[in-house]
Design an enzyme around this catalytic site. Structure first.
Site, PDB file in Angstrom:
ATOM      1  N   GLU A  60       2.882   6.109  -2.859  1.00 40.12           N
ATOM      2  CA  GLU A  60       4.025   6.718  -3.544  1.00 40.12           C
ATOM      3  C   GLU A  60       3.690   6.975  -5.016  1.00 40.12           C
ATOM      4  O   GLU A  60       4.083   8.003  -5.573  1.00 40.12           O
ATOM      5  CB  GLU A  60       5.266   5.829  -3.424  1.00 40.12           C
ATOM      6  CG  GLU A  60       6.463   6.314  -4.199  1.00 40.12           C
ATOM      7  CD  GLU A  60       7.061   7.641  -3.742  1.00 40.12           C
ATOM      8  OE1 GLU A  60       7.734   8.290  -4.564  1.00 40.12           O
ATOM      9  OE2 GLU A  60       6.876   8.031  -2.572  1.00 40.12           O
ATOM     10  N   GLY A  88       0.811  -1.220   0.000  1.00 38.94           N
ATOM     11  CA  GLY A  88       0.000   0.000   0.000  1.00 38.94           C
ATOM     12  C   GLY A  88       0.837   1.260   0.000  1.00 38.94           C
ATOM     13  O   GLY A  88       0.487   2.256  -0.640  1.00 38.94           O
TER      14      GLY A  88
END
Length: 185
Positions: free
Chosen positions: A79, A74
């Site tokens: 990101e 996740g």
């Protein structure tokens, strides 16, 4: 009397509305294995960006993240949201080579479904605020990630674009970026 030809003024080139991987290399500093967007299919300046990430079994994180059940972490999905937002932000900055994007916050991150090899992420990021201060731009963006029509993740990310010299440690060893100004909504 001689006639003087007036040079035609060239119209400015229209802003790009898509980016291929070579364009992304020119905008973002990230490289394999940490570049997490493959293509940008839509850009609306200072408003919105839509990026694509093709998830393959060859991703280096699958070797150690939940062995025998490959799931994209996740934190890397968040990101990818930040990188797409960073591409939107950096397309507005001419001297981006001397700049550094620093995360200042992640809010309301939710992971609704696992992302697995073979999935194609559609990362939609909308700019919520843009604030300019001396030598710094602070932004707040909302990202929603889809696989097909299904929402798999979402988060609000905040970041600052600062001079790259500010992102390095000062001579006394302390970080020069301790002032995490929160962008206003």
């Amino acid at each position: 009397m001689t006639d003087t030809a007036h040079p035609e003024t060239a119209a400015p080139a229209p802003a790009k509305t898509t980016l291929d991987i070579i364009d992304i290399f020119h905008i973002l500093p990230h490289r394999f294995p940490f570049l997490l967007i493959d293509r940008v299919i839509e850009i609306q300046r200072k408003h919105r960006i839509v990026a694509i990430k093709n998830v393959t079994i060859n991703e280096p994180f699958f070797a150690g993240h939940v062995p025998n059940l490959p799931i994209m972490p996740g934190v890397l999905i968040v990101e990818a949201i930040a990188q797409a937002g960073g591409a939107l932000l950096l397309t507005e900055v001419e001297d981006r080579d001397g700049k550094l994007i620093m995360f200042t916050g992640i809010e309301r991150a939710k992971f609704r479904r696992p992302v697995v090899p073979g999935d194609q992420l559609r990362i939609e990021v909308e700019l919520k605020s843009w604030r300019v201060r001396s030598r710094m731009i602070a932004v707040r963006m909302e990202g929603i990630v889809y696989v097909g029509a299904r929402r798999v993740a979402e988060a609000i990310v905040s970041c600052q674009l600062v001079d790259s010299a500010r992102g390095r440690a000062s001579s006394d060893g302390e970080s020069a970026t301790t002032e995490a100004d929160e962008p206003e909504s």
